[in-house]
Motif scaffolding. Structure first.
Motif, PDB file in Angstrom:
ATOM      1  N   ASP A   9     -44.120 -50.026 -50.342  1.00  0.00           N
ATOM      2  CA  ASP A   9     -43.310 -50.388 -51.501  1.00  0.00           C
ATOM      3  C   ASP A   9     -44.110 -51.058 -52.610  1.00  0.00           C
ATOM      4  OD1 ASP A   9     -43.657 -52.737 -50.079  1.00  0.00           O
ATOM      5  OD2 ASP A   9     -41.545 -53.307 -50.090  1.00  0.00           O
ATOM      6  N   GLU A  10     -45.343 -51.448 -52.339  1.00  0.00           N
ATOM      7  CA  GLU A  10     -46.208 -51.992 -53.385  1.00  0.00           C
ATOM      8  C   GLU A  10     -46.976 -50.824 -54.019  1.00  0.00           C
ATOM      9  OE1 GLU A  10     -48.508 -55.542 -52.399  1.00  0.00           O
ATOM     10  OE2 GLU A  10     -47.273 -55.719 -50.593  1.00  0.00           O
ATOM     11  N   THR A  11     -46.626 -50.507 -55.252  1.00  0.00           N
ATOM     12  CA  THR A  11     -47.159 -49.315 -55.914  1.00  0.00           C
ATOM     13  C   THR A  11     -48.686 -49.288 -55.931  1.00  0.00           C
ATOM     14  OG1 THR A  11     -45.186 -49.206 -57.289  1.00  0.00           O
ATOM     15  CG2 THR A  11     -47.103 -47.950 -58.035  1.00  0.00           C
ATOM     16  N   GLN A  12     -49.328 -50.406 -56.294  1.00  0.00           N
ATOM     17  CA  GLN A  12     -50.790 -50.409 -56.380  1.00  0.00           C
ATOM     18  C   GLN A  12     -51.433 -50.127 -55.027  1.00  0.00           C
ATOM     19  OE1 GLN A  12     -51.482 -54.272 -58.276  1.00  0.00           O
ATOM     20  NE2 GLN A  12     -52.344 -53.161 -60.021  1.00  0.00           N
ATOM     21  N   SER A  19     -55.282 -42.446 -53.157  1.00  0.00           N
ATOM     22  CA  SER A  19     -56.512 -42.027 -53.829  1.00  0.00           C
ATOM     23  C   SER A  19     -57.676 -41.950 -52.849  1.00  0.00           C
ATOM     24  CB  SER A  19     -56.819 -43.005 -54.965  1.00  0.00           C
ATOM     25  OG  SER A  19     -58.042 -42.687 -55.572  1.00  0.00           O
ATOM     26  N   TYR A  20     -57.830 -42.974 -52.039  1.00  0.00           N
ATOM     27  CA  TYR A  20     -58.917 -42.985 -51.068  1.00  0.00           C
ATOM     28  C   TYR A  20     -58.775 -41.833 -50.075  1.00  0.00           C
ATOM     29  CZ  TYR A  20     -61.656 -43.961 -47.002  1.00  0.00           C
ATOM     30  OH  TYR A  20     -62.511 -43.816 -45.947  1.00  0.00           O
ATOM     31  N   LEU A  21     -57.596 -41.648 -49.526  1.00  0.00           N
ATOM     32  CA  LEU A  21     -57.404 -40.602 -48.512  1.00  0.00           C
ATOM     33  C   LEU A  21     -57.602 -39.208 -49.102  1.00  0.00           C
ATOM     34  CD1 LEU A  21     -54.451 -42.252 -46.611  1.00  0.00           C
ATOM     35  CD2 LEU A  21     -56.778 -41.885 -45.739  1.00  0.00           C
ATOM     36  N   ARG A  22     -57.162 -39.005 -50.326  1.00  0.00           N
ATOM     37  CA  ARG A  22     -57.405 -37.714 -50.991  1.00  0.00           C
ATOM     38  C   ARG A  22     -58.892 -37.489 -51.216  1.00  0.00           C
ATOM     39  NH1 ARG A  22     -52.540 -37.480 -55.411  1.00  0.00           N
ATOM     40  NH2 ARG A  22     -50.936 -36.856 -53.938  1.00  0.00           N
ATOM     41  N   ASP A  23     -59.596 -38.552 -51.630  1.00  0.00           N
ATOM     42  CA  ASP A  23     -61.049 -38.448 -51.816  1.00  0.00           C
ATOM     43  C   ASP A  23     -61.751 -38.078 -50.520  1.00  0.00           C
ATOM     44  OD1 ASP A  23     -60.822 -39.080 -54.493  1.00  0.00           O
ATOM     45  OD2 ASP A  23     -61.557 -41.139 -54.278  1.00  0.00           O
ATOM     46  N   GLN A  24     -61.157 -38.446 -49.398  1.00  0.00           N
ATOM     47  CA  GLN A  24     -61.728 -38.125 -48.089  1.00  0.00           C
ATOM     48  C   GLN A  24     -61.323 -36.729 -47.614  1.00  0.00           C
ATOM     49  OE1 GLN A  24     -64.032 -40.200 -46.599  1.00  0.00           O
ATOM     50  NE2 GLN A  24     -63.792 -41.076 -48.629  1.00  0.00           N
ATOM     51  N   GLY A  25     -60.584 -35.999 -48.445  1.00  0.00           N
ATOM     52  CA  GLY A  25     -60.232 -34.622 -48.135  1.00  0.00           C
ATOM     53  C   GLY A  25     -58.894 -34.437 -47.444  1.00  0.00           C
ATOM     54  N   HIS A  26     -58.087 -35.473 -47.382  1.00  0.00           N
ATOM     55  CA  HIS A  26     -56.798 -35.375 -46.706  1.00  0.00           C
ATOM     56  C   HIS A  26     -55.679 -35.087 -47.698  1.00  0.00           C
ATOM     57  CE1 HIS A  26     -58.854 -36.809 -43.199  1.00  0.00           C
ATOM     58  NE2 HIS A  26     -59.187 -37.932 -43.803  1.00  0.00           N
ATOM     59  N   GLU A  27     -54.619 -34.462 -47.208  1.00  0.00           N
ATOM     60  CA  GLU A  27     -53.419 -34.245 -48.003  1.00  0.00           C
ATOM     61  C   GLU A  27     -52.568 -35.496 -47.867  1.00  0.00           C
ATOM     62  OE1 GLU A  27     -49.345 -31.590 -47.923  1.00  0.00           O
ATOM     63  OE2 GLU A  27     -51.032 -30.960 -46.694  1.00  0.00           O
ATOM     64  N   SER A  30     -46.198 -39.402 -50.282  1.00  0.00           N
ATOM     65  CA  SER A  30     -45.915 -40.834 -50.386  1.00  0.00           C
ATOM     66  C   SER A  30     -44.442 -41.102 -50.620  1.00  0.00           C
ATOM     67  CB  SER A  30     -46.757 -41.478 -51.485  1.00  0.00           C
ATOM     68  OG  SER A  30     -46.354 -41.017 -52.747  1.00  0.00           O
ATOM     69  N   ALA A  31     -44.061 -42.318 -50.215  1.00  0.00           N
ATOM     70  CA  ALA A  31     -42.698 -42.792 -50.398  1.00  0.00           C
ATOM     71  C   ALA A  31     -42.747 -44.303 -50.544  1.00  0.00           C
ATOM     72  CB  ALA A  31     -41.844 -42.404 -49.197  1.00  0.00           C
ATOM     73  N   ALA A  32     -41.744 -44.846 -51.240  1.00  0.00           N
ATOM     74  CA  ALA A  32     -41.702 -46.284 -51.478  1.00  0.00           C
ATOM     75  C   ALA A  32     -40.739 -47.013 -50.546  1.00  0.00           C
ATOM     76  CB  ALA A  32     -41.315 -46.567 -52.930  1.00  0.00           C
TER      77      ALA A  32
END
Length: 126
Positions: A9-12, A19-27, A30-32
Protein backbone atom coordinates in the motif's frame (compact mmCIF):
# COMPACT_ATOMS: atom_id res chain seq x y z
CA UNK A 1 11.60 -15.45 -15.50
CA UNK A 2 9.21 -15.40 -12.57
CA UNK A 3 5.82 -13.70 -12.45
CA UNK A 4 5.61 -11.80 -9.15
CA UNK A 5 2.54 -10.10 -7.70
CA UNK A 6 3.60 -7.24 -5.42
CA UNK A 7 0.96 -6.15 -2.91
CA UNK A 8 2.06 -3.01 -1.11
CA UNK A 9 0.00 0.00 0.00
CA UNK A 10 3.01 2.33 0.13
CA UNK A 11 3.33 3.51 -3.47
CA UNK A 12 7.06 4.32 -3.34
CA UNK A 13 7.95 0.93 -1.88
CA UNK A 14 5.76 -0.86 -4.46
CA UNK A 15 7.24 1.08 -7.39
CA UNK A 16 10.83 0.50 -6.22
CA UNK A 17 10.24 -3.23 -5.76
CA UNK A 18 8.58 -3.45 -9.15
CA UNK A 19 11.38 -1.55 -10.85
CA UNK A 20 14.08 -3.72 -9.31
CA UNK A 21 12.33 -7.00 -10.12
CA UNK A 22 11.68 -5.93 -13.71
CA UNK A 23 15.34 -4.94 -14.06
CA UNK A 24 16.17 -8.48 -12.96
CA UNK A 25 14.09 -9.85 -15.83
CA UNK A 26 10.93 -10.79 -13.95
CA UNK A 27 7.33 -10.01 -14.87
CA UNK A 28 5.58 -7.95 -12.21
CA UNK A 29 1.97 -7.34 -11.37
CA UNK A 30 0.96 -5.00 -8.57
CA UNK A 31 -1.86 -4.12 -6.23
CA UNK A 32 -2.29 -1.68 -3.37
CA UNK A 33 -4.73 -3.72 -1.27
CA UNK A 34 -6.33 -7.10 -0.69
CA UNK A 35 -9.25 -6.54 -3.08
CA UNK A 36 -7.02 -5.42 -5.97
CA UNK A 37 -4.70 -8.37 -5.40
CA UNK A 38 -7.56 -10.89 -5.48
CA UNK A 39 -8.84 -9.28 -8.71
CA UNK A 40 -5.37 -9.59 -10.28
CA UNK A 41 -5.17 -13.25 -9.26
CA UNK A 42 -8.55 -13.89 -10.89
CA UNK A 43 -7.31 -12.77 -14.32
CA UNK A 44 -3.55 -13.37 -14.30
CA UNK A 45 -2.44 -16.39 -16.27
CA UNK A 46 0.55 -17.19 -14.11
CA UNK A 47 1.79 -15.92 -10.78
CA UNK A 48 4.78 -17.67 -9.25
CA UNK A 49 5.21 -15.55 -6.13
CA UNK A 50 3.00 -13.33 -4.01
CA UNK A 51 5.14 -10.61 -2.36
CA UNK A 52 2.82 -8.97 0.15
CA UNK A 53 2.99 -6.55 3.02
CA UNK A 54 1.27 -8.11 6.03
CA UNK A 55 -0.39 -4.81 6.99
CA UNK A 56 -2.40 -3.16 4.22
CA UNK A 57 -4.37 0.07 4.58
CA UNK A 58 -4.72 -0.16 8.35
CA UNK A 59 -5.60 -3.86 8.46
CA UNK A 60 -2.73 -5.43 10.38
CA UNK A 61 -3.42 -8.91 8.97
CA UNK A 62 -4.70 -8.24 5.44
CA UNK A 63 -1.60 -9.79 3.84
CA UNK A 64 -2.06 -12.94 5.90
CA UNK A 65 -5.69 -13.23 4.75
CA UNK A 66 -4.66 -12.54 1.17
CA UNK A 67 -2.03 -15.28 1.20
CA UNK A 68 -4.50 -17.81 2.60
CA UNK A 69 -7.11 -16.97 -0.05
CA UNK A 70 -4.54 -16.87 -2.84
CA UNK A 71 -3.04 -20.25 -1.98
CA UNK A 72 -6.52 -21.79 -1.82
CA UNK A 73 -6.98 -20.68 -5.46
CA UNK A 74 -3.39 -21.48 -6.47
CA UNK A 75 -1.91 -24.18 -4.20
CA UNK A 76 1.55 -23.98 -5.81
CA UNK A 77 1.84 -20.23 -5.15
CA UNK A 78 4.85 -19.18 -3.08
CA UNK A 79 4.50 -16.27 -0.64
CA UNK A 80 7.00 -13.70 0.60
CA UNK A 81 5.67 -11.62 3.50
CA UNK A 82 7.08 -8.27 4.56
CA UNK A 83 6.24 -5.64 7.17
CA UNK A 84 7.89 -2.91 9.16
CA UNK A 85 5.82 -3.86 12.19
CA UNK A 86 6.68 -6.54 14.69
CA UNK A 87 5.09 -9.89 14.06
CA UNK A 88 3.73 -12.18 16.72
CA UNK A 89 3.96 -15.95 17.02
CA UNK A 90 0.24 -16.02 16.25
CA UNK A 91 0.86 -14.19 12.99
CA UNK A 92 3.72 -16.54 12.11
CA UNK A 93 1.37 -19.46 12.72
CA UNK A 94 -0.88 -18.01 9.98
CA UNK A 95 1.90 -18.05 7.38
CA UNK A 96 1.06 -20.39 4.51
CA UNK A 97 3.34 -23.22 3.43
CA UNK A 98 6.05 -22.30 0.92
CA UNK A 99 6.48 -18.88 2.47
CA UNK A 100 9.22 -16.69 3.90
CA UNK A 101 9.46 -13.38 5.74
CA UNK A 102 11.56 -10.31 4.87
CA UNK A 103 11.42 -7.50 7.46
CA UNK A 104 11.22 -3.86 6.39
CA UNK A 105 13.23 -1.90 5.71
CA UNK A 106 15.00 -4.32 3.42
CA UNK A 107 17.74 -3.79 0.89
CA UNK A 108 17.72 -4.92 -2.71
CA UNK A 109 20.46 -7.41 -1.81
CA UNK A 110 18.32 -8.87 0.97
CA UNK A 111 15.35 -9.16 -1.40
CA UNK A 112 17.42 -10.91 -4.06
CA UNK A 113 19.00 -13.25 -1.52
CA UNK A 114 15.69 -14.44 -0.12
CA UNK A 115 14.21 -14.83 -3.61
CA UNK A 116 17.20 -16.89 -4.69
CA UNK A 117 17.80 -18.97 -1.56
CA UNK A 118 14.22 -19.59 -0.41
CA UNK A 119 12.38 -19.68 -3.73
CA UNK A 120 15.01 -20.39 -6.38
CA UNK A 121 14.09 -17.17 -8.21
CA UNK A 122 17.27 -15.86 -9.78
CA UNK A 123 17.95 -12.72 -11.83
CA UNK A 124 17.54 -13.25 -15.56
CA UNK A 125 19.89 -11.96 -18.21
CA UNK A 126 18.38 -8.87 -19.80
Amino acid sequence: MAAILIVEDETQVRVLSESYLRDQGHETLSAANLEEALAVLEVAQAVDLLFTDISLQGDSQAGLSLAQKATEQRPALKVLYTTGLSITDGMKAMFVESSAFLPKPYTIDQLQTILSVKFGIKPQAT
